[in-house]
Design a protein around this motif. Structure first.
Motif, short mmCIF file in Angstrom:
data_model
loop_
_atom_site.label_atom_id
_atom_site.label_comp_id
_atom_site.label_asym_id
_atom_site.label_seq_id
_atom_site.Cartn_x
_atom_site.Cartn_y
_atom_site.Cartn_z
N ASP A 266 14.80 6.23 -6.48
CA ASP A 266 13.52 5.95 -7.13
C ASP A 266 12.57 7.14 -7.02
O ASP A 266 12.67 7.96 -6.11
N PRO A 267 11.61 7.23 -7.96
CA PRO A 267 10.58 8.27 -7.86
C PRO A 267 9.57 7.92 -6.78
O PRO A 267 9.62 6.84 -6.20
N ALA A 268 8.64 8.82 -6.52
CA ALA A 268 7.61 8.57 -5.51
C ALA A 268 6.79 7.34 -5.90
O ALA A 268 6.56 7.08 -7.08
N PHE A 269 6.38 6.56 -4.90
CA PHE A 269 5.60 5.35 -5.15
C PHE A 269 4.65 5.10 -3.98
O PHE A 269 4.81 5.65 -2.90
N ARG A 270 3.66 4.26 -4.22
CA ARG A 270 2.72 3.88 -3.18
C ARG A 270 3.14 2.55 -2.55
O ARG A 270 3.86 1.77 -3.17
N PHE A 271 2.64 2.30 -1.34
CA PHE A 271 2.93 1.03 -0.67
C PHE A 271 1.75 0.59 0.17
O PHE A 271 0.91 1.41 0.58
N THR A 272 1.67 -0.70 0.42
CA THR A 272 0.75 -1.25 1.41
C THR A 272 1.48 -2.36 2.15
O THR A 272 2.33 -3.05 1.58
N THR A 273 1.18 -2.52 3.42
CA THR A 273 1.63 -3.68 4.19
C THR A 273 0.40 -4.23 4.90
O THR A 273 -0.46 -3.46 5.34
N SER A 274 0.32 -5.54 4.99
CA SER A 274 -0.83 -6.13 5.66
C SER A 274 -0.41 -7.39 6.41
O SER A 274 0.47 -8.13 5.97
N ASP A 275 -1.04 -7.60 7.56
CA ASP A 275 -0.85 -8.82 8.34
C ASP A 275 -2.12 -9.05 9.14
O ASP A 275 -3.15 -8.40 8.90
N SER A 276 -2.05 -9.94 10.09
CA SER A 276 -3.25 -10.30 10.86
C SER A 276 -3.79 -9.14 11.69
O SER A 276 -4.95 -9.14 12.09
N SER A 277 -2.95 -8.13 11.94
CA SER A 277 -3.39 -7.00 12.77
C SER A 277 -4.06 -5.89 11.96
O SER A 277 -4.67 -4.99 12.53
N GLY A 278 -3.94 -5.94 10.64
CA GLY A 278 -4.57 -4.90 9.83
C GLY A 278 -3.69 -4.46 8.67
O GLY A 278 -2.65 -5.06 8.38
N ASP A 279 -4.13 -3.39 8.01
CA ASP A 279 -3.44 -2.89 6.82
C ASP A 279 -2.89 -1.49 7.07
O ASP A 279 -3.46 -0.70 7.83
N VAL A 280 -1.78 -1.20 6.41
CA VAL A 280 -1.19 0.14 6.42
C VAL A 280 -0.88 0.49 4.96
O VAL A 280 -0.40 -0.35 4.20
N SER A 281 -1.19 1.72 4.58
CA SER A 281 -0.91 2.14 3.20
C SER A 281 -0.34 3.54 3.21
O SER A 281 -0.37 4.24 4.22
N GLY A 282 0.19 3.96 2.06
CA GLY A 282 0.73 5.31 2.00
C GLY A 282 1.56 5.55 0.75
O GLY A 282 1.48 4.81 -0.23
N VAL A 283 2.34 6.62 0.81
CA VAL A 283 3.19 7.04 -0.30
C VAL A 283 4.58 7.34 0.24
O VAL A 283 4.72 7.92 1.33
N VAL A 284 5.61 6.95 -0.50
CA VAL A 284 7.00 7.29 -0.17
C VAL A 284 7.53 8.20 -1.28
O VAL A 284 7.39 7.89 -2.46
N ASP A 285 8.13 9.32 -0.89
CA ASP A 285 8.69 10.28 -1.86
C ASP A 285 10.16 10.50 -1.52
O ASP A 285 10.49 11.38 -0.72
N PRO A 286 11.06 9.70 -2.09
CA PRO A 286 12.48 9.82 -1.74
C PRO A 286 13.07 11.21 -2.02
O PRO A 286 13.91 11.69 -1.26
N ALA A 287 12.65 11.86 -3.11
CA ALA A 287 13.23 13.16 -3.48
C ALA A 287 12.99 14.20 -2.40
O ALA A 287 13.86 15.03 -2.11
#
Length: 262
Positions: free
Chosen positions: A58-79
């Protein structure tokens, strides 16, 4: 002159295969008693969902994960085998913003304290990017590194799911039994006290990529009912994740390791 045979040979093989297929089709067409082809099996919703989880192709994409402890976000660049991670931790006296960039085995960190007191200055932490030396990190889990294209562990969650059903186009539901995969609870802090079968819902976008996955976590002990949510988006439009130059980052000082090893 060197003769190039690879492309020619491939073309000839393709032509031969095409001719053979055409001949077989003509023969089959002349047989009035030919058995009709069997209908393909119905699609497996769980396999459809697994196929939508981001992969190395896959090409580069953004992500977020969230739960009761807070949020994490970022970018994944497989290439580039790279990942950016941004986290925010709030305390009554300050807010800590930490960012990490990982490109293959290299890791950089950036720290920003916000609050009434100048904690950043007191801790002697620079405000620019710092490259970390793995040899100076005491705990193996203290230093994030590039570990693939699924930072939200969607693949593991889906594999643990049962009774996966497809609903409206692109929507799926199921149940995740944590007792069958205790390592999943160990990997996700939000699931520490969770028990039983957790309802799962997921959405696959029109592009065929998993866009969201949600686990409903019931109340347990002092923990209130909550959700664990993973989102993947902006496939092909997210920025590339590349290594910083010497001008963009400095070697991390001892104060950075003191914070990570504390």
């Amino acid at each position: 002159m060197t003769q190039r045979t690879g492309t020619t040979a491939t073309t000839r093989r393709l032509a031969a295969v095409a001719a053979a297929l055409m001949a077989a089709t003509l023969v089959a067409g002349c047989d009035d008693d030919a058995t009709p082809a069997a209908a393909p099996p119905p699609p497996d919703p769980k396999q459809e969902l697994l196929a939508a989880v981001p992969g190395e192709q896959d090409p580069a994409f953004r992500f977020t994960t969230s739960d009761s402890s807070g949020d994490v976000s970022g970018v994944v660049d497989p290439a580039n085998r790279g990942m950016d991670i941004d986290t925010v931790t709030k305390d009554k006296d300050f807010t800590l913003e930490m960012s990490f960039r990982m490109v293959e085995s290299r890791t950089w960190m950036k720290v920003n304290f916000k609050g009434a007191k100048d904690i950043q200055k007191l801790m002697k932490l620079p405000t620019k990017w710092m490259e970390l030396d793995p040899a100076k990190i005491e705990g193996p889990d203290s230093l994030p590194t590039y570990e693939g294209t699924d930072p939200g562990n969607a693949d593991a969650i889906i594999r643990a799911a049962t009774d996966v059903q497809a609903g409206e186009p692109g929507t799926y539901t199921g149940l995740v039994d944590l007792s069958a995969v205790p390592e999943l609870a160990d990997a996700l802090a939000a699931l520490d006290d969770a028990d039983g079968q957790l309802p799962l819902s997921a959405v696959v976008g029109a592009d065929g990529n998993l866009s969201s996955l949600t686990l409903e976590i019931p109340a347990a002990g002092k923990k209130k009912k909550s959700e664990y949510v993973v989102e993947y988006f902006d496939f092909g439009t997210a920025p590339a994740v590349v290594a910083f130059t010497e001008e963009q980052a400095q070697p991390a000082p001892s104060a950075a390791y003191d914070m990570l090893n504390d």
